[in-house]
Design a protein around this motif. Structure first.
Motif, mmCIF file in Angstrom:
data_model
loop_
_atom_site.group_PDB
_atom_site.id
_atom_site.type_symbol
_atom_site.label_atom_id
_atom_site.label_comp_id
_atom_site.label_asym_id
_atom_site.label_seq_id
_atom_site.Cartn_x
_atom_site.Cartn_y
_atom_site.Cartn_z
ATOM 1 N N ARG A 130 -81.063 -38.875 11.547
ATOM 2 C CA ARG A 130 -80.338 -38.990 12.808
ATOM 3 C C ARG A 130 -78.838 -38.925 12.529
ATOM 4 N NH1 ARG A 130 -82.759 -44.232 15.580
ATOM 5 N NH2 ARG A 130 -81.305 -43.607 17.225
ATOM 6 N N ALA A 131 -78.049 -39.112 13.563
ATOM 7 C CA ALA A 131 -76.591 -39.058 13.418
ATOM 8 C C ALA A 131 -76.078 -40.370 12.836
ATOM 9 C CB ALA A 131 -75.939 -38.779 14.763
ATOM 10 N N PHE A 132 -75.544 -40.299 11.605
ATOM 11 C CA PHE A 132 -74.975 -41.469 10.950
ATOM 12 C C PHE A 132 -73.460 -41.366 10.805
ATOM 13 C CE2 PHE A 132 -79.374 -41.713 9.765
ATOM 14 C CZ PHE A 132 -79.650 -43.069 9.671
ATOM 15 N N LYS A 133 -72.934 -40.146 10.761
ATOM 16 C CA LYS A 133 -71.497 -39.940 10.613
ATOM 17 C C LYS A 133 -70.953 -39.296 11.893
ATOM 18 C CE LYS A 133 -69.598 -38.999 6.778
ATOM 19 N NZ LYS A 133 -69.064 -38.312 5.588
ATOM 20 N N ASN A 134 -69.642 -39.464 12.132
ATOM 21 C CA ASN A 134 -69.089 -39.004 13.403
ATOM 22 C C ASN A 134 -69.272 -37.511 13.648
ATOM 23 O OD1 ASN A 134 -67.264 -38.453 11.344
ATOM 24 N ND2 ASN A 134 -65.457 -38.738 12.623
ATOM 25 N N HIS A 135 -69.195 -36.691 12.601
ATOM 26 C CA HIS A 135 -69.334 -35.254 12.814
ATOM 27 C C HIS A 135 -70.778 -34.843 13.085
ATOM 28 C CE1 HIS A 135 -65.370 -35.004 10.464
ATOM 29 N NE2 HIS A 135 -65.119 -34.849 11.741
ATOM 30 N N ALA A 136 -71.699 -35.776 12.916
ATOM 31 C CA ALA A 136 -73.108 -35.488 13.205
ATOM 32 C C ALA A 136 -73.411 -35.546 14.697
ATOM 33 C CB ALA A 136 -74.015 -36.454 12.446
ATOM 34 N N ILE A 137 -72.399 -35.795 15.521
ATOM 35 C CA ILE A 137 -72.631 -35.773 16.967
ATOM 36 C C ILE A 137 -73.084 -34.386 17.432
ATOM 37 C CG2 ILE A 137 -71.029 -37.656 17.450
ATOM 38 C CD1 ILE A 137 -68.977 -35.523 18.352
ATOM 39 N N ARG A 138 -72.876 -33.383 16.597
ATOM 40 C CA ARG A 138 -73.378 -32.043 16.892
ATOM 41 C C ARG A 138 -74.886 -32.089 17.136
ATOM 42 N NH1 ARG A 138 -72.558 -26.891 18.741
ATOM 43 N NH2 ARG A 138 -73.593 -25.332 17.456
ATOM 44 N N TRP A 139 -75.560 -33.076 16.536
ATOM 45 C CA TRP A 139 -77.019 -33.178 16.646
ATOM 46 C C TRP A 139 -77.436 -34.417 17.417
ATOM 47 C CZ3 TRP A 139 -74.610 -32.531 11.752
ATOM 48 C CH2 TRP A 139 -74.413 -31.178 11.445
ATOM 49 N N LYS A 140 -76.639 -34.753 18.424
ATOM 50 C CA LYS A 140 -76.974 -35.940 19.220
ATOM 51 C C LYS A 140 -78.292 -35.769 19.968
ATOM 52 C CE LYS A 140 -73.972 -34.489 23.084
ATOM 53 N NZ LYS A 140 -72.781 -34.885 23.900
ATOM 54 N N SER A 141 -78.705 -34.517 20.185
ATOM 55 C CA SER A 141 -79.994 -34.283 20.855
ATOM 56 C C SER A 141 -81.165 -34.434 19.898
ATOM 57 C CB SER A 141 -80.017 -32.877 21.475
ATOM 58 O OG SER A 141 -79.951 -31.882 20.463
ATOM 59 N N GLY A 142 -80.874 -34.538 18.596
ATOM 60 C CA GLY A 142 -81.925 -34.723 17.609
ATOM 61 C C GLY A 142 -82.006 -33.601 16.596
ATOM 62 N N ILE A 143 -82.706 -33.870 15.502
ATOM 63 C CA ILE A 143 -82.957 -32.895 14.453
ATOM 64 C C ILE A 143 -84.467 -32.830 14.251
ATOM 65 C CG2 ILE A 143 -82.498 -32.220 12.054
ATOM 66 C CD1 ILE A 143 -79.997 -34.058 12.187
ATOM 67 N N PRO A 144 -85.154 -31.964 14.971
ATOM 68 C CA PRO A 144 -86.620 -31.935 14.893
ATOM 69 C C PRO A 144 -87.119 -31.467 13.533
ATOM 70 C CG PRO A 144 -85.808 -30.091 16.183
ATOM 71 C CD PRO A 144 -84.622 -30.974 15.915
ATOM 72 N N VAL A 145 -88.351 -31.843 13.224
ATOM 73 C CA VAL A 145 -88.986 -31.455 11.974
ATOM 74 C C VAL A 145 -90.182 -30.566 12.269
ATOM 75 C CG1 VAL A 145 -90.175 -32.248 9.897
ATOM 76 C CG2 VAL A 145 -88.254 -33.574 10.817
ATOM 77 N N HIS A 146 -90.175 -29.378 11.692
ATOM 78 C CA HIS A 146 -91.301 -28.454 11.835
ATOM 79 C C HIS A 146 -92.402 -28.885 10.872
ATOM 80 C CE1 HIS A 146 -93.142 -24.744 13.110
ATOM 81 N NE2 HIS A 146 -93.269 -24.318 11.861
ATOM 82 N N PRO A 147 -93.640 -29.035 11.343
ATOM 83 C CA PRO A 147 -94.687 -29.617 10.495
ATOM 84 C C PRO A 147 -95.260 -28.679 9.440
ATOM 85 C CG PRO A 147 -95.589 -29.041 12.644
ATOM 86 C CD PRO A 147 -94.107 -28.817 12.731
ATOM 87 N N ASP A 148 -95.078 -27.383 9.603
ATOM 88 C CA ASP A 148 -95.667 -26.413 8.678
ATOM 89 C C ASP A 148 -94.657 -26.056 7.593
ATOM 90 O OD1 ASP A 148 -96.943 -24.385 7.359
ATOM 91 O OD2 ASP A 148 -97.085 -23.030 9.079
ATOM 92 N N PRO A 149 -94.905 -26.426 6.325
ATOM 93 C CA PRO A 149 -93.942 -26.166 5.263
ATOM 94 C C PRO A 149 -93.933 -24.732 4.741
ATOM 95 C CG PRO A 149 -95.857 -27.265 4.357
ATOM 96 C CD PRO A 149 -96.072 -27.197 5.843
ATOM 97 N N ALA A 150 -94.820 -23.880 5.263
ATOM 98 C CA ALA A 150 -94.951 -22.519 4.740
ATOM 99 C C ALA A 150 -93.686 -21.708 4.942
ATOM 100 C CB ALA A 150 -96.128 -21.813 5.412
ATOM 101 N N HIS A 151 -93.502 -20.696 4.096
ATOM 102 C CA HIS A 151 -92.403 -19.758 4.268
ATOM 103 C C HIS A 151 -92.549 -19.037 5.599
ATOM 104 C CE1 HIS A 151 -90.334 -19.224 0.191
ATOM 105 N NE2 HIS A 151 -90.998 -20.366 0.156
#
Length: 257
Positions: A130-151
Motif C-alpha cells: 500500500r502507500a507508505f511514502k508520500n509519493h506513493a499517493i499515485r497508487w491511492k486507488s490500490g496496487i492490485p495483484v494478478h494471481p497468475d504468475p505465468a509470462h
C-alpha cells in the motif's frame, strides 16, 4: 555488411514530442532503471506513438544496459513488428503492452520489471503493498495483484492483465514482477522509481513491526500540494544529470530529448 531491412513508417507525437524524442526517452529510462537495479537483465519500457495504434519497445535480446534509440522496434497492438530489422523479435511479454494500450487510452507509457523486494508482498498473506511514502499517493486507488504468475506471452494473458489492472496505475504479478503505467515515458520512469522506494520502505517497516500505511486523510493532504508535472521534471533532471556523470548514456541524448 548488409544494412538491416526496415519497414516504412510515419511519425508519432506524445505530449509534443517527436518519435525521435520518444526513442531517446525510452532508451534513457531503460538504461536508468537498469543502472538503479530495477530493470536489470529482464523487463522493458514502451511508449505509445499517438495517432497510430503502435508503440516503441526494445528488442528481446538487446541488453538493457546498451539499448539506444535506433534499436527500438515499432510494434502494432497485435504484437507484430512493423518497423525494425528483419528477424528481430520484441520481448516475449509484448502482449501486456499491446492489451494495456488497446484498452487504456489514458496510458502512453508502460514499464514492466521484476523487482524482488517489491514482489515479496505478493508472496505473503495479509501484508498488501500500500502507500507508505508520500509519493506513493499515485497508487491511492490500490496496487492490485494478478494471481497468475505465468509470462504474459499471448493476447489472452494480456487481456487478463488488463482486467486485473482496471483503472489503477500500477499492479503486481504474483511471484513474477510489476507493471507501471503513466501518461508519459518520463512519468513512468519516475513512478517506477517511487514504486520500488515505497516497497523497500514498507519492507523495512515490516522488519520493525506492524506496517502503518498512509491514511486516507494523509493521502488527501499530500494530494493537495502535489504538482505532478513539476515533480517529474525535477526528478528527471536529477537522475539524467547523474547518469551522464556516471556514463550511463551520452550527454547528447539529454540535450536532444
Amino acid at each position: 555488411m548488409t544494412e538491416p531491412k526496415l519497414v516504412e513508417h510515419g511519425t508519432g507525437v506524445q505530449d509534443g514530442h517527436s518519435e525521435e524524442t520518444l526513442r531517446l526517452d525510452v532508451s534513457m529510462s531503460t538504461r536508468l532503471l537498469n543502472s538503479m537495479k530495477i530493470l536489470e537483465y529482464s523487463g522493458h519500457v514502451s511508449a505509445r506513438l499517438p495517432g497510430r495504434e503502435t508503440f516503441l519497445v526494445q528488442p528481446q535480446n538487446k541488453s538493457r544496459a546498451e539499448v539506444g534509440p535506433p534499436d527500438l522496434l515499432i510494434c502494432d497492438l497485435d504484437g507484430k513488428v512493423v518497423v525494425g530489422p528483419s528477424g528481430v523479435r520484441p520481448p516475449s511479454e509484448v502482449f501486456l503492452h499491446c492489451e494495456i494500450y488497446r484498452h487504456r487510452s489514458d496510458v502512453n507509457a508502460i514499464a514492466h520489471f521484476h523487482h524482488d523486494v517489491t514482489n515479496v508482498f505478493t508472496l505473503v498473506e495479509d501484508v498488501p503493498l500500500r502507500a507508505f511514502k508520500n509519493h506513493a499517493i499515485r497508487w491511492k486507488s490500490g496496487i492490485p495483484v494478478h494471481p497468475d504468475p505465468a509470462h504474459v506471452d499471448d493476447a489472452e494473458r494480456g487481456r487478463a492483465i488488463v482486467k486485473t489492472l482496471g483503472d489503477h496505475h500500477a499492479m503486481q504479478i504474483r511471484a513474477h514482477g510489476q507493471i507501471v503505467t503513466a501518461e508519459t515515458v518520463r512519468g513512468v520512469f519516475i513512478d517506477s522509481v517511487h514504486l520500488v522506494e515505497n516497497a523497500e520502505a514498507a519492507y523495512r517497516a515490516c522488519a520493525l513491526g506492524k506496517p502503518k500505511p498512509l491514511t486516507e486523510a494523509e493521502i488527501e493532504s499530500f494530494s493537495h500540494s502535489f504538482r505532478r508535472g513539476h515533480h517529474i521534471r525535477k526528478l528527471w533532471n536529477y537522475y539524467t544529470l547523474g547518469a551522464i556523470r556516471e556514463g550511463v548514456f551520452p550527454e547528447t541524448w539529454a540535450a536532444e530529448a
